[in-house]
Design a protein around this motif. Structure first.
Motif, PDB file in Angstrom:
ATOM      1  N   ALA A   1       9.069 -26.015 -41.703  1.00 33.13           N
ATOM      2  CA  ALA A   1       9.023 -24.615 -42.051  1.00 33.13           C
ATOM      3  C   ALA A   1       8.049 -24.025 -42.348  1.00 33.13           C
ATOM      4  N   GLN A   2       8.515 -24.097 -44.281  1.00 32.56           N
ATOM      5  CA  GLN A   2       7.717 -24.291 -45.599  1.00 32.56           C
ATOM      6  C   GLN A   2       6.120 -23.708 -44.887  1.00 32.56           C
ATOM      7  N   VAL A   3       5.880 -26.192 -44.649  1.00 28.61           N
ATOM      8  CA  VAL A   3       4.471 -26.186 -44.492  1.00 28.61           C
ATOM      9  C   VAL A   3       3.814 -25.659 -43.027  1.00 28.61           C
ATOM     10  N   THR A   4       4.173 -25.402 -42.093  1.00 23.75           N
ATOM     11  CA  THR A   4       3.586 -24.792 -41.076  1.00 23.75           C
ATOM     12  C   THR A   4       3.561 -23.183 -40.691  1.00 23.75           C
ATOM     13  N   GLY A   5       4.574 -22.658 -41.906  1.00 29.37           N
ATOM     14  CA  GLY A   5       4.387 -21.252 -41.576  1.00 29.37           C
ATOM     15  C   GLY A   5       5.643 -20.207 -40.876  1.00 29.37           C
TER      16      GLY A   5
ATOM     17  N   PRO B   1       0.780 -27.748 -47.103  1.00 32.05           N
ATOM     18  CA  PRO B   1       0.775 -26.518 -46.256  1.00 32.05           C
ATOM     19  C   PRO B   1      -0.331 -25.928 -45.388  1.00 32.05           C
ATOM     20  N   ARG B   2      -0.254 -25.521 -44.198  1.00 29.09           N
ATOM     21  CA  ARG B   2      -1.501 -24.785 -43.188  1.00 29.09           C
ATOM     22  C   ARG B   2      -1.692 -23.755 -43.767  1.00 29.09           C
TER      23      ARG B   2
ATOM     24  N   VAL C   1       0.690 -36.552 -40.282  1.00 28.35           N
ATOM     25  CA  VAL C   1      -0.643 -36.993 -39.899  1.00 28.35           C
ATOM     26  C   VAL C   1      -1.494 -36.105 -38.670  1.00 28.35           C
ATOM     27  N   TYR C   2      -0.030 -37.142 -37.428  1.00 30.24           N
ATOM     28  CA  TYR C   2       0.436 -36.240 -36.323  1.00 30.24           C
ATOM     29  C   TYR C   2       0.625 -34.592 -36.093  1.00 30.24           C
ATOM     30  N   LEU C   3       1.192 -34.467 -36.910  1.00 29.80           N
ATOM     31  CA  LEU C   3       1.546 -32.699 -36.683  1.00 29.80           C
ATOM     32  C   LEU C   3       0.322 -32.213 -37.167  1.00 29.80           C
ATOM     33  N   GLU C   4       0.401 -32.730 -38.360  1.00 34.50           N
ATOM     34  CA  GLU C   4      -0.995 -31.567 -38.744  1.00 34.50           C
ATOM     35  C   GLU C   4      -1.692 -31.653 -37.689  1.00 34.50           C
ATOM     36  N   THR C   5      -2.455 -32.081 -37.436  1.00 34.18           N
ATOM     37  CA  THR C   5      -3.422 -32.177 -36.266  1.00 34.18           C
ATOM     38  C   THR C   5      -3.054 -31.930 -35.183  1.00 34.18           C
ATOM     39  N   THR C   6      -1.455 -31.923 -34.538  1.00 39.80           N
ATOM     40  CA  THR C   6      -1.256 -31.326 -33.246  1.00 39.80           C
ATOM     41  C   THR C   6      -1.012 -29.823 -33.311  1.00 39.80           C
TER      42      THR C   6
END
Length: 325
Positions: free
Chosen positions: A171-175, A138-139, A108-113
């Motif tokens: 890398a995949q989920v953040t592009g 994935p974003r 959650v921290y990574l997804e939001t920051t």
């Protein structure tokens, strides 16, 4: 109310209270209050502001169960770190049982920051980090430019696959573009290491470390994790004994430190293929994910030494950190 309140007449205090109750308790909008009381809307706004100043209206934020805002702020203040995220692990104390809560909090921290343009370094040997990146969604927009492996991951086949999956999945989920380090974390000699880092492919990865904006790593205790032990990159027992004599209590990316967080130059320092201590501590945002009582001393030392400036941990460790300083 404040000392200024005696200057108000009983009628003024009554009007302040009435307006405040209409707005905060009955949910009326300011134009409705103005119409009902036959006063202007700007005056309603001024009365509401004055009610706050005098303590007639007090805003209280009540943390829901499982949210530890006060505890997070206490640890942040005590250790001077930018952020602490405390995961609710209930009554669990077993490390494997608290891992899902830590991983979820990290995800959650990574997804939001991660908001774009980041160059993220990620360590290779952490079950918690692996669970965290697996939990991320994935974003829809690109959140990172690069995800760079900062510790050699080659070893036994299954462990090498784990290290690759960590970097590749994030890398995949953040592009972002995945940048792998095709080398073991610990080699047999300094000559072997020198030969590896002279290779153009590995030299390019080492240069990328100097441009990281975020580092994501576990915090290790002196005893290697099962994942590290299985990888073929674990420290030999004879060298572990030497580390104990030097006063080591933990590590970040196999860079060891004592109970005060001071870097310890290990006998195998020149055999490591991974981000150096100085480069590591210059990364602007250094996120450490670790929990469990066994790791308490290592976590505390990592905070004291500036190895991490963002901590994601469980509430029992956070309580000890806040209490003991």
């Amino acid at each position: 109310m404040t000392e200024a309140s005696p200057r108000l007449s009983a009628g003024q205090v009554r009007l302040l209270t009435k307006v405040a109750r209409m707005y905060h308790e009955r949910g009326l909008r300011q134009p409705e209050i103005a119409t009902s009381l036959h006063i202007s809307q700007p005056r309603v706004s001024r009365l509401l502001k004055r009610a706050v100043e005098l303590g007639i209206v007090r805003t209280i934020v009540i943390s829901p169960r499982g949210v530890y805002a006060d505890l997070e702020e206490a640890v942040e203040r005590r250790y001077g770190v930018s952020e602490v995220v405390v995961a609710d692990t209930g009554d669990e104390t077993d490390e494997q049982r608290i891992l899902p809560a830590l991983a979820s909090a990290a995800a959650v921290y990574l997804e939001t920051t991660l908001t774009g343009g980041e160059r993220v370094g990620i360590s290779s040997w952490s079950s918690t980090l692996l669970a965290a990146v697996e939990a991320m969604q994935p974003r829809p927009v690109r959140a990172t430019d690069e995800v760079v492996q900062v510790l050699g991951g080659m070893g036994v086949v299954t462990a090498q696959a784990t290290a690759t999956r960590l970097t590749g999945r994030l890398a995949q989920v953040t592009g972002g573009n995945a940048v792998y380090l095709p080398a073991p974390g610990l080699v047999a000699s300094s000559l072997t290491r020198d030969g590896l880092v002279a290779d153009q492919a590995i030299a390019d990865v080492l240069r990328a470390w100097r441009h990281l904006t975020l580092l994501l790593a576990g915090i290790g205790s002196l005893e290697p994790s099962p994942l590290l032990r299985q990888s073929g990159n674990a420290i030999a027992e004879t060298e572990m004994g030497h580390l104990r004599r030097l006063g080591a209590v933990g590590d970040v990316c196999l860079r060891f430190f004592d109970e005060h967080g001071a870097h310890i130059t290990t006998p195998f320092e020149d055999r490591l293929v991974g981000i150096g201590a100085d480069v590591l501590r210059r990364v602007p945002r250094r996120v450490g994910v670790a929990g469990g009582e066994r790791k308490y001393n290592a976590i505390r030392a990592a905070l004291l030494g500036g190895w991490v400036n963002v901590l994601i941990t469980d509430h029992r460790v956070a309580e000890r950190l806040a209490a003991e300083g």
